[in-house]
Scaffold this motif. Sequence first.
Motif, PDB file in Angstrom:
ATOM      1  N   MET A   1     -52.369 -92.359 124.806  1.00  0.00           N
ATOM      2  CA  MET A   1     -51.040 -92.149 125.380  1.00  0.00           C
ATOM      3  C   MET A   1     -50.162 -93.385 125.245  1.00  0.00           C
ATOM      4  O   MET A   1     -48.935 -93.280 125.143  1.00  0.00           O
ATOM      5  CB  MET A   1     -51.151 -91.731 126.855  1.00  0.00           C
TER       6      MET A   1
ATOM      7  N   CYS B   1     -49.915 -95.093 122.740  1.00  0.00           N
ATOM      8  CA  CYS B   1     -49.337 -95.084 121.394  1.00  0.00           C
ATOM      9  C   CYS B   1     -47.983 -94.357 121.364  1.00  0.00           C
ATOM     10  O   CYS B   1     -47.248 -94.453 120.381  1.00  0.00           O
ATOM     11  CB  CYS B   1     -50.305 -94.416 120.415  1.00  0.00           C
ATOM     12  N   MET B   2     -47.714 -93.614 122.435  1.00  0.00           N
ATOM     13  CA  MET B   2     -46.421 -92.925 122.514  1.00  0.00           C
ATOM     14  C   MET B   2     -45.302 -93.933 122.760  1.00  0.00           C
ATOM     15  O   MET B   2     -45.536 -95.041 123.248  1.00  0.00           O
ATOM     16  CB  MET B   2     -46.419 -91.903 123.669  1.00  0.00           C
ATOM     17  N   GLU B   3     -44.088 -93.505 122.438  1.00  0.00           N
ATOM     18  CA  GLU B   3     -42.919 -94.289 122.810  1.00  0.00           C
ATOM     19  C   GLU B   3     -42.755 -94.234 124.329  1.00  0.00           C
ATOM     20  O   GLU B   3     -43.178 -93.275 124.981  1.00  0.00           O
ATOM     21  CB  GLU B   3     -41.656 -93.729 122.139  1.00  0.00           C
TER      22      GLU B   3
ATOM     23  N   GLU C   1     -41.039 -91.161 125.564  1.00  0.00           N
ATOM     24  CA  GLU C   1     -41.891 -89.974 125.509  1.00  0.00           C
ATOM     25  C   GLU C   1     -42.926 -90.005 126.621  1.00  0.00           C
ATOM     26  O   GLU C   1     -43.229 -88.982 127.246  1.00  0.00           O
ATOM     27  CB  GLU C   1     -42.578 -89.899 124.142  1.00  0.00           C
ATOM     28  N   LEU C   2     -43.450 -91.193 126.872  1.00  0.00           N
ATOM     29  CA  LEU C   2     -44.476 -91.348 127.907  1.00  0.00           C
ATOM     30  C   LEU C   2     -43.913 -91.054 129.294  1.00  0.00           C
ATOM     31  O   LEU C   2     -44.631 -90.571 130.180  1.00  0.00           O
ATOM     32  CB  LEU C   2     -45.044 -92.774 127.854  1.00  0.00           C
TER      33      LEU C   2
END
Length: 203
Positions: free
Chosen positions: A22, A24-26, A29-30
């Motif tokens: 998670m 790794c998300m922007e 987005e997170l």
Amino acid sequence: MDSSSSCAQSPALPAIKQIRRMLCMETEELMGHVDDFSEFVKELNDYSWRLNKKESFFLDCVLRFQKGLVADASFISTVEDVEYCHKEVVDVVFNQTELVKETMCVHEEILALCFNEEEKVNGRIEVLQKELKPLLKRKIALQDEIHNDVTKLVARRHSLVRHQDKQKKLGEDLHQIMANSEAAKKCKHALEDMHHEAVEAAK
């Protein structure tokens, strides 16, 4: 973290992997997956007493991040929504303003044409008024002439009535004259006959 063998032996490894995935998300987005992220962080925190130093440091970092997400994600989302709505309203108002400006330009052009046409009409009115003055004078003169002619006509009509009365009276007189003339002719013929007889007797 420790070596892969130590991580494989750690019961917190599944939660760590999920959190890493998670992360790794922007950030934006997170912010939309706060609940899922919080669940994995809680799961990792449940194993805090079994974590090594590096894992504990990782837990501290994600805990701070998770608290920040929980505390600020809703606020940030609300502000961004408000900002987006405000931008939409600004765009709409701007477009409406531009439309009003364009409409005003059209009306200004129409108004300019109207003013120009009004000036032409005023000029034409001035010309017509100049032409009208002698016509009005002529009209007044004609009205005077008409009044005089009507007066003369009425007088002549009265004269006609008088002449017609005279003609009627003369007609009546003529009838009597004709009767007298016929009698005079007979008398004249009688005198001529008597004159002729006297002449014959004188021979």
